[in-house]
Design a protein around this motif. Structure first.
Motif, short mmCIF file in Angstrom:
data_model
loop_
_atom_site.label_atom_id
_atom_site.label_comp_id
_atom_site.label_asym_id
_atom_site.label_seq_id
_atom_site.Cartn_x
_atom_site.Cartn_y
_atom_site.Cartn_z
N GLY A 169 -3.82 4.53 -114.66
CA GLY A 169 -5.11 5.10 -114.92
C GLY A 169 -6.19 4.84 -113.67
N ILE A 227 -8.40 4.93 -110.62
CA ILE A 227 -9.13 5.78 -109.15
C ILE A 227 -9.01 4.79 -108.19
CG2 ILE A 227 -11.07 7.04 -108.37
CD1 ILE A 227 -11.98 7.37 -111.53
N VAL A 286 -14.29 10.97 -109.86
CA VAL A 286 -15.63 10.60 -110.54
C VAL A 286 -16.37 11.85 -111.04
CG1 VAL A 286 -17.58 9.06 -110.72
CG2 VAL A 286 -15.48 8.05 -109.85
N CYS A 317 -14.73 14.18 -113.59
CA CYS A 317 -14.51 13.47 -115.11
C CYS A 317 -16.06 13.52 -115.56
CB CYS A 317 -14.27 12.02 -114.98
SG CYS A 317 -12.42 11.90 -114.63
N ASP A 373 -13.48 10.51 -119.98
CA ASP A 373 -13.54 9.19 -120.12
C ASP A 373 -13.24 8.68 -118.60
OD1 ASP A 373 -14.45 9.01 -122.92
OD2 ASP A 373 -12.37 8.40 -123.66
N HIS A 374 -14.12 7.80 -118.35
CA HIS A 374 -13.86 7.39 -116.92
C HIS A 374 -15.02 6.19 -116.52
CE1 HIS A 374 -17.33 9.89 -116.07
NE2 HIS A 374 -17.52 8.99 -114.75
N CYS A 432 -9.81 6.05 -115.07
CA CYS A 432 -10.26 7.31 -115.87
C CYS A 432 -8.81 7.63 -116.67
CB CYS A 432 -10.42 8.45 -115.06
SG CYS A 432 -8.87 9.08 -114.09
N ASP A 433 -8.91 8.99 -117.60
CA ASP A 433 -7.79 9.33 -118.35
C ASP A 433 -7.16 10.46 -117.61
OD1 ASP A 433 -6.20 10.64 -120.24
OD2 ASP A 433 -7.62 10.49 -122.22
N TYR A 434 -6.10 10.07 -116.98
CA TYR A 434 -5.55 11.10 -116.08
C TYR A 434 -5.04 12.50 -116.83
CZ TYR A 434 -6.64 8.76 -111.80
OH TYR A 434 -7.09 8.31 -110.61
N ILE A 460 -8.94 2.64 -119.61
CA ILE A 460 -10.18 3.24 -120.26
C ILE A 460 -10.14 2.93 -121.91
CG2 ILE A 460 -9.04 5.50 -120.88
CD1 ILE A 460 -12.28 4.96 -118.92
N THR A 482 -5.45 9.99 -107.91
CA THR A 482 -6.79 10.11 -107.21
C THR A 482 -7.19 11.01 -106.49
OG1 THR A 482 -6.58 7.41 -107.64
CG2 THR A 482 -8.16 8.12 -105.98
#
Length: 422
Positions: free
Chosen positions: A62, A64, A88, A91, A97-98, A159-161, A270, A390
């Motif tokens: 997860g 970035i 960013v 999200c 969530d990030h 983050c939550d990909y 995250i 990313t």
């Protein structure tokens, strides 16, 4: 003859304008980019799993990535730097969530110091803010981490990909068909492509986009295109840290430039847990998430590719170390303790593994950059490992640009090409 062909083009009924194969983050970003750039373009996504992001997208740590590792001017460098900022923003826009956490890259041996300094230079060339740290200054960021020196990269995040992929699917407006594994592709000059799924459904499209990840080379060959590479799957095995308080954020070793892998690292996700890994060992199937998953036909195809044997001969010492860490938790713990001396074998709890779709050339070269090729009515994404998640938004735009150009070139008489926004 041309009049007959034009008549066939006009009479052919297409189910969509662009057919995207693969419901991972790159495929869904491509669908999203197409409908944003050319409103009204009909896009269908085929995904063989019952939901999105079931493989590389949903089985990573997860992160970035900032772009600090990548050769200036490469697609990885350009897309990662741009993609990190865009991810960013995406999200934040959709409430995913990030966090922008920053990360440490730590040298634990004197031989690594020149490579660490080279990363400082590379980061600056890529426009990334980097702070150099002495061994004592490492504790300002990570009290339990030890090293001779380090750099802090402030633009790295998490983050939550999977949530990102789901949002891309919703926001794209594309038709998403799950449980739709591609079985056959039929392509005819001037008539686009027809794809048959395992369930017998047939879809006709003007342009095909191959974002098949672990199966992208196979899909390229189904279209009749020679990808010039093969996917050699490498499994990355992870542990979860039983004492997550030992690590505040993200801690990486100095990577070996001879390999496209970053080494065993520590990543606070995250969800608050800390991932430890991955290592990199050959998988015995395209989706070989454990040693018990063996698919003889896929394994045979990997072994038949000359590049696989050339990798083995060239990098057997490195591979032996990775294999040892895969089979021995004690050996894996020893590798982690170079960065985090306080960790014990009992701190490592087995976690789900991932498989990297690594493109390998016939001469044994590990393809280091993103690789996108075109064929008649087709765009193939043939190498998109980390940092593809990313960089997925700019990658999606590039693939969309190529697909829309193909669509415009083959617009039949009397039918306008898709109108691009802006």
């Amino acid at each position: 003859m041309e009049e007959v062909r034009a008549g066939l083009v006009r009479s052919t009924v297409y189910d969509c304008d662009v057919l995207v194969i693969g419901g991972g983050i790159v495929g869904l970003s491509t669908a999203y980019a197409i409908t944003r750039a050319a409103p009204g373009t009909r896009v269908t996504v085929l995904e063989k799993e019952p939901g999105p992001a079931r493989h590389q997208t949903g089985r990573n740590s997860g992160v970035i990535h900032s772009g600090v590792y990548y050769r200036p001017g490469s697609l990885k460098a350009r897309y990662a730097v741009r993609g990190a900022a865009e991810m960013v923003k995406f999200c934040a826009e959709y409430g995913i969530d990030h966090a922008v956490t920053g990360k440490l890259i730590v040298a634990t041996d004197r031989a690594e110091l020149p490579r660490l300094h080279a990363l400082v230079q590379r980061g600056r060339e890529n426009g990334i803010p980097v702070r150099e740290l002495s061994g004592a200054q490492i504790q300002e960021y990570e009290p339990e981490v030890r090293g001779l020196a380090a750099i802090h990269v402030g633009t790295t995040g998490i983050c939550d990909y999977v949530a990102v992929a789901r949002q891309l699917a919703r926001a794209s407006g594309a038709e998403i068909r799950y449980g739709a594994e591609v079985h056959r592709v039929d392509r005819r000059p001037g008539l686009g492509v027809a794809v048959r799924t395992r369930t017998g459904d047939v879809l006709r499209a003007r342009v095909l986009v191959n974002c098949g990840g672990l199966h992208c080379d196979r899909i390229a060959r189904l279209t009749g295109d020679d990808p010039g590479m093969r996917i050699v799957p490498f499994r990355g095995e992870y542990y979860e840290l039983a004492r997550p308080k030992l690590v505040r954020g993200l801690v990486y070793p100095v990577p070996d430039p001879a390999f496209p892998f970053l080494g065993v690292h520590l990543t606070r996700g995250i969800d608050g847990g800390v991932h430890v890994g991955p290592n990199a060992v050959p998988a015995l199937a395209r989706e070989g998430y454990g040693w018990g998953v063996v698919r003889p036909r896929e394994l045979g195809a990997t072994l038949a590719w000359p590049g696989s044997w050339r990798i083995a001969r060239r990098h057997w010492r490195y591979g032996a170390g990775e294999l040892r860490r895969s089979l021995s938790r004690s050996a894996f713990t020893t590798a982690v303790r170079r960065l985090l001396p306080a960790v014990t074998e009992d701190d490592l709890v087995a976690a789900p593994a991932g498989v990297r779709a690594q493109a390998v050339l016939a001469d044994g070269t590990l393809v280091d950059d993103f690789l996108i090729k075109e064929g008649a009515h087709a765009v193939h994404v043939l190498n998109a490992p980390s940092p593809a998640a990313t960089a997925s938004l700019p990658i999606g735009r590039e693939v969309a640009r190529r697909a829309l150009a193909m669509l415009a070139d083959q617009a039949p008489p009397g039918r306008p090409a898709p109108r691009r926004a802006g």
